[in-house]
Design an enzyme around this catalytic site. Sequence first.
Site, PDB file in Angstrom:
ATOM      1  N   HIS A 203       0.831  -1.223   0.000  1.00 25.71           N
ATOM      2  CA  HIS A 203       0.000   0.000   0.000  1.00 25.71           C
ATOM      3  C   HIS A 203       0.857   1.262   0.000  1.00 25.71           C
ATOM      4  CE1 HIS A 203      -3.283  -2.768   1.250  1.00 25.71           C
ATOM      5  NE2 HIS A 203      -2.342  -3.286   2.023  1.00 25.71           N
ATOM      6  N   SER A 324      16.389  21.754 -15.405  1.00 26.73           N
ATOM      7  CA  SER A 324      15.225  22.563 -15.742  1.00 26.73           C
ATOM      8  C   SER A 324      15.704  23.877 -16.324  1.00 26.73           C
ATOM      9  CB  SER A 324      14.395  22.817 -14.483  1.00 26.73           C
ATOM     10  OG  SER A 324      13.644  24.014 -14.634  1.00 26.73           O
ATOM     11  N   LYS A 330      17.301  21.864 -10.178  1.00 26.44           N
ATOM     12  CA  LYS A 330      16.623  20.611 -10.512  1.00 26.44           C
ATOM     13  C   LYS A 330      17.520  19.569 -11.155  1.00 26.44           C
ATOM     14  CE  LYS A 330      12.293  20.283 -10.898  1.00 26.44           C
ATOM     15  NZ  LYS A 330      11.390  19.470 -10.110  1.00 26.44           N
ATOM     16  N   GLU A 337      11.006   8.600 -16.548  1.00 32.68           N
ATOM     17  CA  GLU A 337       9.656   9.056 -16.919  1.00 32.68           C
ATOM     18  C   GLU A 337       9.317   8.631 -18.346  1.00 32.68           C
ATOM     19  OE1 GLU A 337       9.013  13.140 -14.523  1.00 32.68           O
ATOM     20  OE2 GLU A 337      10.806  13.086 -15.730  1.00 32.68           O
TER      21      GLU A 337
END
Length: 506
Positions: A203, A324, A330, A337
């Site tokens: 979970h 970024s 970043k 992804e």
Amino acid sequence: MSSKAKRRPAAGKTAASKSSPGPSSSSRRAKASPAAAANPPANAAPAANALWGGRFASGPAAIMAEINASIGFDQRLYRQDIAGSMAHCVMLVRQGIVSPKDGEAILRGLDQVMAEIAAGEMVFRPELEDIHMHVEARLKEIIGEPAGRLHTARSRNDQVALDVHLFARDAVDQLQVALADLLEALLDKAEAEAATVMPGYTHLQAAQPVTFGHHLMAYVEMLERDRGRLADARRRLNESPLGAAALAGTSFPIDRDMTARALGFARPMRNSMDAVASRDFVLEILAAGSILSIHLSRLAEEIILWMSDGFRFIKLSDAFTTGSSIMPQKKNPDAAELVKGKAGRVIGDFTALAMTMKGLPLTYGKDMQEDKEPLFDAADSLELGVAAMAGMIRDLKANPERMRAVASADYSVATDLADWLVRKVGLPFRQAHHATGALVAMAAAKDLPLDRLTLQQMQTIEPKITRDVFKVLTVEASVAARRSLGGTAPANVARAVQEARERFLR
Ligand code: ARG
């Protein structure tokens, strides 16, 4: 869209052109070119197709030609197409259907076409529809009349089925190589991190401590099954449709065993209608590929989570992250992804072809021309995704201190405490579970880990607890104790890695 032939290299520059000296092939080609039809005088109807237009008085409307053409994508099949034609030609000669002299001319010509396409010299023209007609049209320019004999006892229907079989087989083989490399990367990492303790989750809540190596080995198992599914699909698809002709077979005395063997197939497909109408071999690869993409996507999502601020379990180097354009601090896990993103595409590829096929009466329908792009797209996406994942696995650096701290903080050794109460105090597990729950509540109220409660505090809940309990309250003790078959103990992980290496070597 240019219909002019590109300039070819001067005669003598390549083996292929050496065999056909004389006027430059572009000028010969312009004369003989079926594409002359592409440049009709203004306001004349376009001419009928040179390869199949015998009964046609005029050519297709522009929009018909556009929707009909597959050359934009099926040019990728040229090697398969020409290999199939060569095997077919050798068989036609051997069976006395085509003369040895014509057969030789055809083979020589096909060699040249192959070299030209490989060198990027072929000009692809939508009016020639597909790769099959391009190869044949160019062959005719090179060798003349005998080119027309190649298509004896064959149709584009078995031809395209053959090309796609050959492509699919190569795609599976390449994917298997990429997967073997990913498995190696996972095994190396799992071995190195066999004893690194991290929280295991259910979970997405901390559940029990596990080892990072054990977690990675779970993916080895999934990917091994993916390899098995692809290998099964390959075994089933390795039958040759060539010689099914349009759908019913042929009246010529062909030898389908011979062409099947020449092209590395186990045997010819048994039924000519099945051979031209079926694409379950593509669907099977796309289905196995979809499941593989799901596994890659889950691992990618874990990499993203592990890298995130809340977790900080791993780091990816600059090699597998991006910055970024506005936020200088970043470091983003874009490769992971994109692996997730590609899973959506691959599953879409399966869905697209399944929808195309599901309502098709036997045998071939032009709908099936839409089989190629999903296959190409999935093959490319998977190969890239698997390679990117192997790169990320090799690149990632675990942060064992952080993993251990989180694993220790979340009462993840509660089960070990309950098990201790069963073993040492003789409580039934249900009762032990209850007592442990009370101990966790007590520790949580004091904002302490379980092993920071005092013995006296523990004994207020279960008087029979002794100092011995503290031995099981560390995450190291917890994982070391889980030696049951398939369990997370470091010794198990080391053995699992060894066994996996042996399986792969076999
Ligand atoms: N371009 C076609 C395809 O990809 C080749 C087969 C054409 N067959 C036909 N009967 N028109 O499916």
